[in-house]
Design a protein around this motif. Structure first.
Motif, PDB file in Angstrom:
ATOM      1  N   TYR A   1       0.840  -1.197   0.000  1.00 38.79           N
ATOM      2  CA  TYR A   1       0.000   0.000   0.000  1.00 38.79           C
ATOM      3  C   TYR A   1       0.876   1.247   0.000  1.00 38.79           C
ATOM      4  CZ  TYR A   1      -3.396   3.364   1.912  1.00 38.79           C
ATOM      5  OH  TYR A   1      -4.202   4.440   2.130  1.00 38.79           O
ATOM      6  N   ILE A   2       0.519   2.195  -0.855  1.00 39.00           N
ATOM      7  CA  ILE A   2       1.296   3.441  -0.882  1.00 39.00           C
ATOM      8  C   ILE A   2       0.496   4.539  -0.207  1.00 39.00           C
ATOM      9  CG2 ILE A   2       2.513   5.099  -2.319  1.00 39.00           C
ATOM     10  CD1 ILE A   2       2.574   2.992  -4.492  1.00 39.00           C
ATOM     11  N   PRO A   3       0.957   4.979   0.958  1.00 31.13           N
ATOM     12  CA  PRO A   3       0.210   5.992   1.700  1.00 31.13           C
ATOM     13  C   PRO A   3       0.378   7.378   1.082  1.00 31.13           C
ATOM     14  CG  PRO A   3       2.181   5.383   2.906  1.00 31.13           C
ATOM     15  CD  PRO A   3       2.163   4.558   1.662  1.00 31.13           C
ATOM     16  N   GLU A   4      -0.427   8.293   1.536  1.00 29.81           N
ATOM     17  CA  GLU A   4      -0.344   9.674   1.050  1.00 29.81           C
ATOM     18  C   GLU A   4       1.006  10.288   1.382  1.00 29.81           C
ATOM     19  OE1 GLU A   4      -2.336  11.845  -0.715  1.00 29.81           O
ATOM     20  OE2 GLU A   4      -3.163   9.888  -1.281  1.00 29.81           O
ATOM     21  N   GLU A   5       1.442  10.011   2.583  1.00 30.01           N
ATOM     22  CA  GLU A   5       2.734  10.552   3.025  1.00 30.01           C
ATOM     23  C   GLU A   5       3.620   9.407   3.484  1.00 30.01           C
ATOM     24  OE1 GLU A   5       3.553  13.656   2.755  1.00 30.01           O
ATOM     25  OE2 GLU A   5       1.534  14.212   2.041  1.00 30.01           O
ATOM     26  N   LEU A   6       4.887   9.539   3.216  1.00 30.33           N
ATOM     27  CA  LEU A   6       5.842   8.539   3.704  1.00 30.33           C
ATOM     28  C   LEU A   6       6.669   9.172   4.817  1.00 30.33           C
ATOM     29  CD1 LEU A   6       7.519   6.753   0.657  1.00 30.33           C
ATOM     30  CD2 LEU A   6       6.000   5.756   2.340  1.00 30.33           C
ATOM     31  N   PRO A   7       6.356   8.876   6.060  1.00 30.79           N
ATOM     32  CA  PRO A   7       7.081   9.520   7.149  1.00 30.79           C
ATOM     33  C   PRO A   7       8.551   9.111   7.180  1.00 30.79           C
ATOM     34  CG  PRO A   7       5.103   8.381   7.932  1.00 30.79           C
ATOM     35  CD  PRO A   7       5.340   7.944   6.538  1.00 30.79           C
ATOM     36  N   HIS A   8       9.401  10.036   7.531  1.00 35.75           N
ATOM     37  CA  HIS A   8      10.830   9.770   7.778  1.00 35.75           C
ATOM     38  C   HIS A   8      11.600   9.272   6.559  1.00 35.75           C
ATOM     39  CE1 HIS A   8      10.007  10.547  11.901  1.00 35.75           C
ATOM     40  NE2 HIS A   8       9.066   9.627  11.910  1.00 35.75           N
ATOM     41  N   ARG A   9      11.120   9.608   5.398  1.00 35.73           N
ATOM     42  CA  ARG A   9      11.903   9.249   4.221  1.00 35.73           C
ATOM     43  C   ARG A   9      12.109  10.478   3.322  1.00 35.73           C
ATOM     44  NH1 ARG A   9      14.324   6.228   6.456  1.00 35.73           N
ATOM     45  NH2 ARG A   9      14.231   3.968   6.439  1.00 35.73           N
ATOM     46  N   ASP A  10      12.051  11.647   3.921  1.00 29.12           N
ATOM     47  CA  ASP A  10      12.173  12.884   3.146  1.00 29.12           C
ATOM     48  C   ASP A  10      13.472  12.951   2.358  1.00 29.12           C
ATOM     49  OD1 ASP A  10       9.752  13.785   3.953  1.00 29.12           O
ATOM     50  OD2 ASP A  10      10.529  14.865   5.694  1.00 29.12           O
ATOM     51  N   ASN A  11      14.555  12.623   3.049  1.00 30.62           N
ATOM     52  CA  ASN A  11      15.854  12.679   2.389  1.00 30.62           C
ATOM     53  C   ASN A  11      15.926  11.782   1.178  1.00 30.62           C
ATOM     54  OD1 ASN A  11      17.811  14.435   3.101  1.00 30.62           O
ATOM     55  ND2 ASN A  11      18.270  13.373   5.040  1.00 30.62           N
ATOM     56  N   GLU A  12      15.469  10.547   1.388  1.00 35.17           N
ATOM     57  CA  GLU A  12      15.533   9.564   0.312  1.00 35.17           C
ATOM     58  C   GLU A  12      14.623   9.984  -0.838  1.00 35.17           C
ATOM     59  OE1 GLU A  12      15.178   8.954   3.476  1.00 35.17           O
ATOM     60  OE2 GLU A  12      16.876   7.692   4.064  1.00 35.17           O
ATOM     61  N   ILE A  13      13.442  10.492  -0.489  1.00 36.43           N
ATOM     62  CA  ILE A  13      12.514  10.934  -1.523  1.00 36.43           C
ATOM     63  C   ILE A  13      13.153  12.059  -2.338  1.00 36.43           C
ATOM     64  CG2 ILE A  13      10.327  12.138  -1.943  1.00 36.43           C
ATOM     65  CD1 ILE A  13       9.223  10.626   0.513  1.00 36.43           C
ATOM     66  N   ARG A  14      13.776  12.990  -1.626  1.00 34.28           N
ATOM     67  CA  ARG A  14      14.395  14.123  -2.314  1.00 34.28           C
ATOM     68  C   ARG A  14      15.494  13.636  -3.263  1.00 34.28           C
ATOM     69  NH1 ARG A  14      18.834  16.574  -1.160  1.00 34.28           N
ATOM     70  NH2 ARG A  14      18.911  15.789   0.974  1.00 34.28           N
ATOM     71  N   MET A  15      16.337  12.726  -2.773  1.00 35.58           N
ATOM     72  CA  MET A  15      17.447  12.268  -3.613  1.00 35.58           C
ATOM     73  C   MET A  15      16.956  11.532  -4.850  1.00 35.58           C
ATOM     74  SD  MET A  15      20.574  11.210  -1.119  1.00 35.58           S
ATOM     75  CE  MET A  15      19.725  10.324   0.171  1.00 35.58           C
ATOM     76  N   ILE A  16      15.948  10.698  -4.658  1.00 39.24           N
ATOM     77  CA  ILE A  16      15.435   9.958  -5.814  1.00 39.24           C
ATOM     78  C   ILE A  16      14.742  10.928  -6.777  1.00 39.24           C
ATOM     79  CG2 ILE A  16      13.801   8.190  -6.561  1.00 39.24           C
ATOM     80  CD1 ILE A  16      14.395   6.752  -3.905  1.00 39.24           C
ATOM     81  N   ALA A  17      14.020  11.870  -6.218  1.00 37.72           N
ATOM     82  CA  ALA A  17      13.341  12.850  -7.075  1.00 37.72           C
ATOM     83  C   ALA A  17      14.359  13.640  -7.891  1.00 37.72           C
ATOM     84  CB  ALA A  17      12.492  13.787  -6.223  1.00 37.72           C
ATOM     85  N   GLU A  18      15.454  13.997  -7.247  1.00 29.77           N
ATOM     86  CA  GLU A  18      16.477  14.769  -7.958  1.00 29.77           C
ATOM     87  C   GLU A  18      17.095  13.968  -9.099  1.00 29.77           C
ATOM     88  OE1 GLU A  18      17.890  17.548  -4.180  1.00 29.77           O
ATOM     89  OE2 GLU A  18      19.239  15.992  -4.959  1.00 29.77           O
ATOM     90  N   LYS A  19      17.308  12.693  -8.816  1.00 24.94           N
ATOM     91  CA  LYS A  19      17.944  11.863  -9.845  1.00 24.94           C
ATOM     92  C   LYS A  19      17.012  11.598 -11.020  1.00 24.94           C
ATOM     93  CE  LYS A  19      20.977   9.161  -6.791  1.00 24.94           C
ATOM     94  NZ  LYS A  19      22.324   9.705  -6.991  1.00 24.94           N
ATOM     95  N   THR A  20      15.725  11.517 -10.722  1.00 16.44           N
ATOM     96  CA  THR A  20      14.799  11.096 -11.778  1.00 16.44           C
ATOM     97  C   THR A  20      14.089  12.261 -12.466  1.00 16.44           C
ATOM     98  OG1 THR A  20      13.107  10.791 -10.075  1.00 16.44           O
ATOM     99  CG2 THR A  20      14.312   8.833 -10.772  1.00 16.44           C
ATOM    100  N   ALA A  21      14.211  13.451 -11.882  1.00 14.11           N
ATOM    101  CA  ALA A  21      13.415  14.577 -12.384  1.00 14.11           C
ATOM    102  C   ALA A  21      13.681  14.912 -13.849  1.00 14.11           C
ATOM    103  CB  ALA A  21      13.674  15.806 -11.523  1.00 14.11           C
ATOM    104  N   CYS A  22      14.902  14.670 -14.306  1.00 12.73           N
ATOM    105  CA  CYS A  22      15.217  15.069 -15.678  1.00 12.73           C
ATOM    106  C   CYS A  22      14.375  14.316 -16.699  1.00 12.73           C
ATOM    107  CB  CYS A  22      16.699  14.932 -15.960  1.00 12.73           C
ATOM    108  SG  CYS A  22      17.291  13.262 -15.801  1.00 12.73           S
ATOM    109  N   ALA A  23      13.730  13.239 -16.251  1.00  5.64           N
ATOM    110  CA  ALA A  23      12.838  12.526 -17.162  1.00  5.64           C
ATOM    111  C   ALA A  23      11.688  13.427 -17.594  1.00  5.64           C
ATOM    112  CB  ALA A  23      12.298  11.268 -16.485  1.00  5.64           C
ATOM    113  N   LEU A  24      11.350  14.398 -16.744  1.00  9.74           N
ATOM    114  CA  LEU A  24      10.252  15.316 -17.072  1.00  9.74           C
ATOM    115  C   LEU A  24      10.578  16.154 -18.301  1.00  9.74           C
ATOM    116  CD1 LEU A  24       9.316  16.574 -13.490  1.00  9.74           C
ATOM    117  CD2 LEU A  24       7.942  15.101 -14.971  1.00  9.74           C
TER     118      LEU A  24
END
Length: 433
Positions: free
Chosen positions: A34-57
């Motif tokens: 299940y993917i919740p609305e918010e993922l607690p305590h994973r902000d750093n990881e989310i940010r890093m993955i978002a940064e790496k993948t954002a160029c796909a946009l």
DNA sequence: TATCCACAGGAAATCAGGGTGT
DNA sequence: ACACCCTGATTTCCTGTGGATA
């Protein structure tokens, strides 16, 4: 299995099921997928993955990268979370996300076929039969034609399992070279591994392509963080006021002791809820959590044993039988081989195995924690493994009983144990250990 | 101190069962 | 029908090993 003594009353069951106190609002929220609305305590990881993948946009090719972390640290959930958010952005060409669970798809052929079938959606590549290079070329064609100029993310979950089995490097090499052979489409690999030292065993060519980017490391959750996660999910999963105050803290604390595995914490909470509901309680209490803790442990072991290959179960049966008839006997690999052979000759359709094979099965049982094996040298009596059962005999018997081929042999006394020579030798072993 | 037991466990080959396209 | 492919389980062959015994 109730042998007809207590016929299962299905009418009664449904009735009490429907009349049971309402505890769960949405049980799915406690599922680890299940993917919740918010993922607690994973902000750093989310940010890093978002940064790496954002160029796909913008249509650029994101780098390949790896995520490390033990089970239940939120690796897969975080990737899925980011991919979901990325897909919500309004752009022309939405990236493709293809998930590959390397535990289920363990061969190069299967992985290529899975990617192909997922993208095509219909034209099926048969589960076997074609040469690998043919599939690879077909896949290239499909990627260029159907995915076109967008990005295709290939998420390899449990990528470490790939290397243990042969051909791991082969498929990773193929996947890392996809882009070189594509005209329009671009792919990006994301590897998810449970083992930290995983990329040491990689082919240098694969390593350079997959390990260029610094990996993202997921650290285990502590008890407080687990508590926050459970709290979030509980809001969705349970009705108001059905959880006693300390239930969540207890679940979090118990799971934190177990490597901070969020998956286990969720299972614990869910099981506690089920136990409460089944016993007609309106509120989940601490005692339900303790009960759930015990039961989950047994469930896991039982489930694992039931899922083992038949031959592995027979190896376990051999150990069980020796233990049953001579609890003080020192079990060696050779003994297991002998008793397994006895059983193989008695059970129809079962082949006798070589010692080499028995050795592998013993290792498997050891890794899963069902038995433990110590390599000991007994000097003149050779060097072998001393094996002992780590699981409750009652549970083993109950589980093995469920196998119709094995069921009838759980009272079979091995001939091995009737030989004086063997028993005398075993007494010498006892002194040596 | 050399010997020798009873395996451990890696590597490669083989087998059977599921397929393919021609 | 035929030559060939992929997989998973297993066999075959092999070298390595720690310590009681002769």
């Amino acid at each position: 299995m109730n042998n007809g003594k207590n016929p299962f009353n299905i009418e009664k069951f449904y009735k009490s099921y429907l009349n049971a106190p309402k505890i769960f609002k949405n049980q799915n929220a406690l599922d680890s997928t299940y993917i919740p609305e918010e993922l607690p305590h994973r902000d750093n990881e989310i940010r890093m993955i978002a940064e790496k993948t954002a160029c796909a946009l913008r249509g650029d090719t994101p780098p390949n990268f790896l995520c490390y972390g033990r089970t239940g640290t939120g690796k897969t959930a975080t990737i899925r979370y980011v991919s979901q958010k990325l897909a919500q952005q309004i752009i022309k060409n939405k990236p493709w996300w293809i998930y590959i669970n390397c535990n289920l798809l363990s061969t190069p052929y299967r992985i290529l076929a899975h990617i192909y079938n997922t993208i095509s959606g219909k034209e099926r590549i048969p589960p076997t039969g074609l040469p690998k290079d043919v599939i690879f070329k077909k896949l290239l064609g499909l990627l260029d034609q159907k995915v076109g100029s967008t990005i295709c993310f290939l998420v390899l979950d449990e990528i470490d399992l790939l290397i243990e089995k042969t051909g791991g490097n082969e498929i990773l090499y193929l996947l890392t070279r996809l882009n070189e052979n594509l005209d329009y489409c671009r792919t990006s690999l994301i590897g998810i591994s449970n083992k930290l030292k995983f990329n040491q065993s990689l082919d240098p060519r694969v390593q350079s392509s997959l390990g260029k980017e610094p990996p993202i490391v997921f650290h285990p959750y502590n008890a407080k963080q687990l508590g926050d996660i459970l709290m979030e999910r509980a809001k969705v999963a349970f009705y108001d006021n059905v959880l006693n105050d300390d239930v969540i803290h207890l679940c979090a604390a118990l799971a934190a002791k177990d490597d901070g595995d969020a998956r286990k914490a969720l299972q614990l909470l869910r099981k506690a809820g089920e136990i409460a509901a089944n016993s007609q309680h309106k509120v989940v209490k601490e005692k339900h959590v303790y009960e759930a803790h015990d039961e989950l442990e047994k469930d896991h072991v039982e489930e694992y044993m039931l899922g083992m290959p038949l031959q592995a179960q027979i190896v376990l049966t051999a150990i069980f039988l020796i233990n049953k008839f001579k609890p003080e006997y020192i079990i060696t690999s050779g003994d297991i081989y002998e008793v397994h052979s006895e059983l193989a000759n008695k059970i129809s359709g079962i082949k006798q195995l070589t010692k080499r094979m028995i050795s592998d099965y013993v290792n498997e049982l050891t890794l899963s924690g069902i038995i433990s094996a110590d390599i000991r040298s007994l000097g003149y009596y050779g060097r072998t493994k001393i094996i002992s059962l780590d699981v409750d005999m009652v549970l083993v018997e109950k589980t093995l009983k469920q196998n119709e081929k094995i069921r009838n042999f759980l009272n079979y006394k091995p001939i091995l144990l009737q030989s004086d020579k063997v028993l005398i030798k075993n007494n010498i072993f006892k002194k040596l250990i």
